[in-house]
Design a protein around this motif. Structure first.
Motif, PDB file in Angstrom:
ATOM      1  N   ASN A 106      -7.590  12.927   1.656  1.00 55.70           N
ATOM      2  CA  ASN A 106      -7.500  13.637   0.379  1.00 55.70           C
ATOM      3  C   ASN A 106      -6.135  13.458  -0.276  1.00 55.70           C
ATOM      4  OD1 ASN A 106     -10.114  14.546   0.702  1.00 55.70           O
ATOM      5  ND2 ASN A 106      -9.480  16.490   1.653  1.00 55.70           N
ATOM      6  N   SER A 107      -5.099  13.339   0.534  1.00 52.53           N
ATOM      7  CA  SER A 107      -3.748  13.115   0.022  1.00 52.53           C
ATOM      8  C   SER A 107      -3.224  11.746   0.406  1.00 52.53           C
ATOM      9  CB  SER A 107      -2.794  14.195   0.557  1.00 52.53           C
ATOM     10  OG  SER A 107      -3.215  15.483   0.166  1.00 52.53           O
ATOM     11  N   GLY A 108      -4.104  10.820   0.739  1.00 49.49           N
ATOM     12  CA  GLY A 108      -3.684   9.490   1.143  1.00 49.49           C
ATOM     13  C   GLY A 108      -3.129   8.679  -0.013  1.00 49.49           C
ATOM     14  N   GLU A 109      -2.362   7.657   0.324  1.00 49.32           N
ATOM     15  CA  GLU A 109      -1.703   6.850  -0.693  1.00 49.32           C
ATOM     16  C   GLU A 109      -2.704   6.130  -1.591  1.00 49.32           C
ATOM     17  OE1 GLU A 109       1.473   6.660  -1.409  1.00 49.32           O
ATOM     18  OE2 GLU A 109       1.932   8.186   0.103  1.00 49.32           O
ATOM     19  N   ILE A 110      -3.697   5.493  -1.010  1.00 50.69           N
ATOM     20  CA  ILE A 110      -4.676   4.773  -1.825  1.00 50.69           C
ATOM     21  C   ILE A 110      -5.536   5.741  -2.625  1.00 50.69           C
ATOM     22  CG2 ILE A 110      -6.667   3.223  -1.705  1.00 50.69           C
ATOM     23  CD1 ILE A 110      -5.433   1.889   0.688  1.00 50.69           C
ATOM     24  N   THR A 111      -5.873   6.889  -2.038  1.00 52.23           N
ATOM     25  CA  THR A 111      -6.692   7.882  -2.757  1.00 52.23           C
ATOM     26  C   THR A 111      -5.967   8.394  -3.987  1.00 52.23           C
ATOM     27  OG1 THR A 111      -7.699   8.551  -0.664  1.00 52.23           O
ATOM     28  CG2 THR A 111      -7.944  10.045  -2.518  1.00 52.23           C
ATOM     29  N   LYS A 112      -4.697   8.680  -3.868  1.00 48.41           N
ATOM     30  CA  LYS A 112      -3.939   9.181  -5.016  1.00 48.41           C
ATOM     31  C   LYS A 112      -3.654   8.086  -6.032  1.00 48.41           C
ATOM     32  CE  LYS A 112      -0.532  10.841  -2.633  1.00 48.41           C
ATOM     33  NZ  LYS A 112       0.730  11.523  -2.305  1.00 48.41           N
ATOM     34  N   ARG A 113      -3.334   6.887  -5.567  1.00 54.19           N
ATOM     35  CA  ARG A 113      -2.959   5.812  -6.493  1.00 54.19           C
ATOM     36  C   ARG A 113      -4.133   5.381  -7.365  1.00 54.19           C
ATOM     37  NH1 ARG A 113       1.352   2.535  -6.633  1.00 54.19           N
ATOM     38  NH2 ARG A 113       2.060   3.411  -4.629  1.00 54.19           N
ATOM     39  N   PHE A 114      -5.337   5.328  -6.803  1.00 53.39           N
ATOM     40  CA  PHE A 114      -6.494   4.865  -7.564  1.00 53.39           C
ATOM     41  C   PHE A 114      -7.418   6.003  -7.992  1.00 53.39           C
ATOM     42  CE2 PHE A 114      -5.203   1.241  -4.957  1.00 53.39           C
ATOM     43  CZ  PHE A 114      -5.151   0.227  -5.907  1.00 53.39           C
TER      44      PHE A 114
ATOM     45  N   LEU B 292      -9.379   8.065  -6.260  1.00 55.47           N
ATOM     46  CA  LEU B 292     -10.697   7.974  -5.648  1.00 55.47           C
ATOM     47  C   LEU B 292     -11.385   9.329  -5.556  1.00 55.47           C
ATOM     48  CD1 LEU B 292      -9.970   5.472  -2.727  1.00 55.47           C
ATOM     49  CD2 LEU B 292     -10.872   4.988  -5.012  1.00 55.47           C
ATOM     50  N   ALA B 293     -10.618  10.404  -5.450  1.00 51.96           N
ATOM     51  CA  ALA B 293     -11.226  11.735  -5.346  1.00 51.96           C
ATOM     52  C   ALA B 293     -11.998  12.095  -6.611  1.00 51.96           C
ATOM     53  CB  ALA B 293     -10.155  12.776  -5.059  1.00 51.96           C
ATOM     54  N   LYS B 294     -11.581  11.592  -7.766  1.00 52.07           N
ATOM     55  CA  LYS B 294     -12.280  11.877  -9.015  1.00 52.07           C
ATOM     56  C   LYS B 294     -13.649  11.206  -9.073  1.00 52.07           C
ATOM     57  CE  LYS B 294      -7.917  12.224 -11.559  1.00 52.07           C
ATOM     58  NZ  LYS B 294      -7.128  11.679 -12.689  1.00 52.07           N
ATOM     59  N   HIS B 295     -13.809  10.169  -8.274  1.00 48.49           N
ATOM     60  CA  HIS B 295     -15.081   9.443  -8.246  1.00 48.49           C
ATOM     61  C   HIS B 295     -15.974   9.885  -7.089  1.00 48.49           C
ATOM     62  CE1 HIS B 295     -13.627   6.671 -11.357  1.00 48.49           C
ATOM     63  NE2 HIS B 295     -12.483   6.615 -10.682  1.00 48.49           N
ATOM     64  N   GLY B 296     -15.630  10.991  -6.464  1.00 53.53           N
ATOM     65  CA  GLY B 296     -16.471  11.544  -5.405  1.00 53.53           C
ATOM     66  C   GLY B 296     -16.176  11.037  -4.011  1.00 53.53           C
ATOM     67  N   TRP B 297     -15.056  10.332  -3.837  1.00 50.51           N
ATOM     68  CA  TRP B 297     -14.749   9.802  -2.518  1.00 50.51           C
ATOM     69  C   TRP B 297     -14.184  10.897  -1.609  1.00 50.51           C
ATOM     70  CZ3 TRP B 297     -15.172   6.399   1.203  1.00 50.51           C
ATOM     71  CH2 TRP B 297     -14.211   6.355   2.201  1.00 50.51           C
TER      72      TRP B 297
END
Length: 327
Positions: free
Chosen positions: A171-179, A181-186
């Motif tokens: 949830n706070s990972g580097e790739i998740t924040k940079r791209f 991904l959480a907004k797209h349901g990941w």
């Protein structure tokens, strides 16, 4: 009347040196030819087999102590009451097996089967072209590097693997924040996220498993197919894939077993949010069961042993058939 001259036999030296006419010289037996044609003695074969069994004895003892005795203990405990039961324990019962196939335990078993089937299928499809690139590469250093890396990654798991993915795709990972991904349901802590983590070590395992089979495909088969007007797709469809089918199925079964038995990575990353049979066994062993159901963990372990035996029953014949084709 003129008589035909009597043929003069070839001298012994010509017979030994092969200088006589073809078909008219009988080779002189020597000690070397006698030794080469001498059949092995039955006693010698029995002695060789006896030494082979003696050399394998430590491995057999290790297998019996490390796998056989625990499996017997699990089987006995799965069909007996636990020590915390009202009758004092030790009596025969089938309640443990029945309970392991009902409710949350059956859900966990089915969840492990689904996760293993999905990840094994994806790893097989992804690993095959990667292994083909390695098998056909002309650069020895590239092949050695890929195979070495695959050997390391195939055995990389547990808490370090979970931490790596949490730090990158959590949830706070580097790739998740940079791209974003959480907004797209990941979410990493779901069935899909756990599948991605399992692919990290299953794909390299598939590369290691299928590369020897790909190297066994003979160049003459490809050349014969192309000389008869076949395309690359037709070659793979009608020649390569039918030959590789036992190896591919065997690799799929092996990946299924590796995914089905994985525990530490899922426990450290998702906990109980994704029901898996391995984590249910861990909870039962830690005492997270009702009174009188202490041996339920042994019944769950027996369920896993049965599934593993079925996997091996499919894997071994496929491996023997693949070895016969590629020999």
């Amino acid at each position: 009347m003129t008589t035909a001259p009597t043929p003069v036999p070839a001298p012994a030296s010509a017979a030994q040196s092969g200088g006589g006419a073809p078909g008219s010289v009988t080779p002189v037996p020597t000690a070397a030819t006698d030794a080469a044609t001498e059949a092995p003695r039955p006693g010698r074969r029995r002695g060789t087999r006896g030494r082979a069994w003696l050399a394998a004895l430590p491995l057999l003892l290790f297998f019996v102590i490390g796998f056989g005795l625990p499996a017997i203990a699990i089987a006995i405990g799965a069909f007996t009451t636990s020590t915390d039961a009202l009758d004092g324990g030790g009596t025969f019962t089938t309640d443990n097996i029945t309970g392991s196939l009902q409710g949350a335990y059956f859900t966990a078993l089915w969840g492990s089967v689904k996760l293993s089937l999905l990840t094994a299928a994806i790893a097989t499809v992804v690993g095959l072209p990667l292994a083909q690139a390695v098998a056909t590469s002309r650069f020895g250093m590239f092949r050695e590097a890929v195979m070495s890396a695959s050997g390391v990654l195939a055995n990389f798991g547990g808490v370090p693997l979970a931490f790596m993915f949490v730090a990158t795709l959590g949830n706070s990972g580097e790739i998740t924040k940079r791209f974003g991904l959480a907004k797209h349901g990941w979410s990493l802590y779901t069935f899909s996220g756990l599948s991605v983590v399992y692919l990290y070590f299953l794909v390299p395992l598939m590369v290691i498993t299928i590369t020897p089979a790909l190297e066994g495909l003979r160049t003459q088969w490809r050349e014969a197919a192309y000389n008869n007007g076949a395309t690359a797709v037709q070659y793979w469809r009608h020649v390569a894939l039918p030959v590789l089918a036992p190896s591919l199925l065997g690799g799929f079964v092996l990946l299924f077993g590796a995914s089905f038995a994985a525990y530490a990575t899922a426990e450290a990353m998702v906990g109980s949010s994704v029901p898996l049979i391995s984590m249910q066994i861990g909870d039962a062993l830690s005492g997270n069961v009702l009174v009188g159901q202490g041996n339920l963990a042994l019944a769950l372990g027996l369920d896993m042993i049965v599934v593993a035996c079925l996997v091996m029953a499919v894997y071994l014949p496929l491996q023997r058939r693949s070895a016969k084709w590629l020999a």
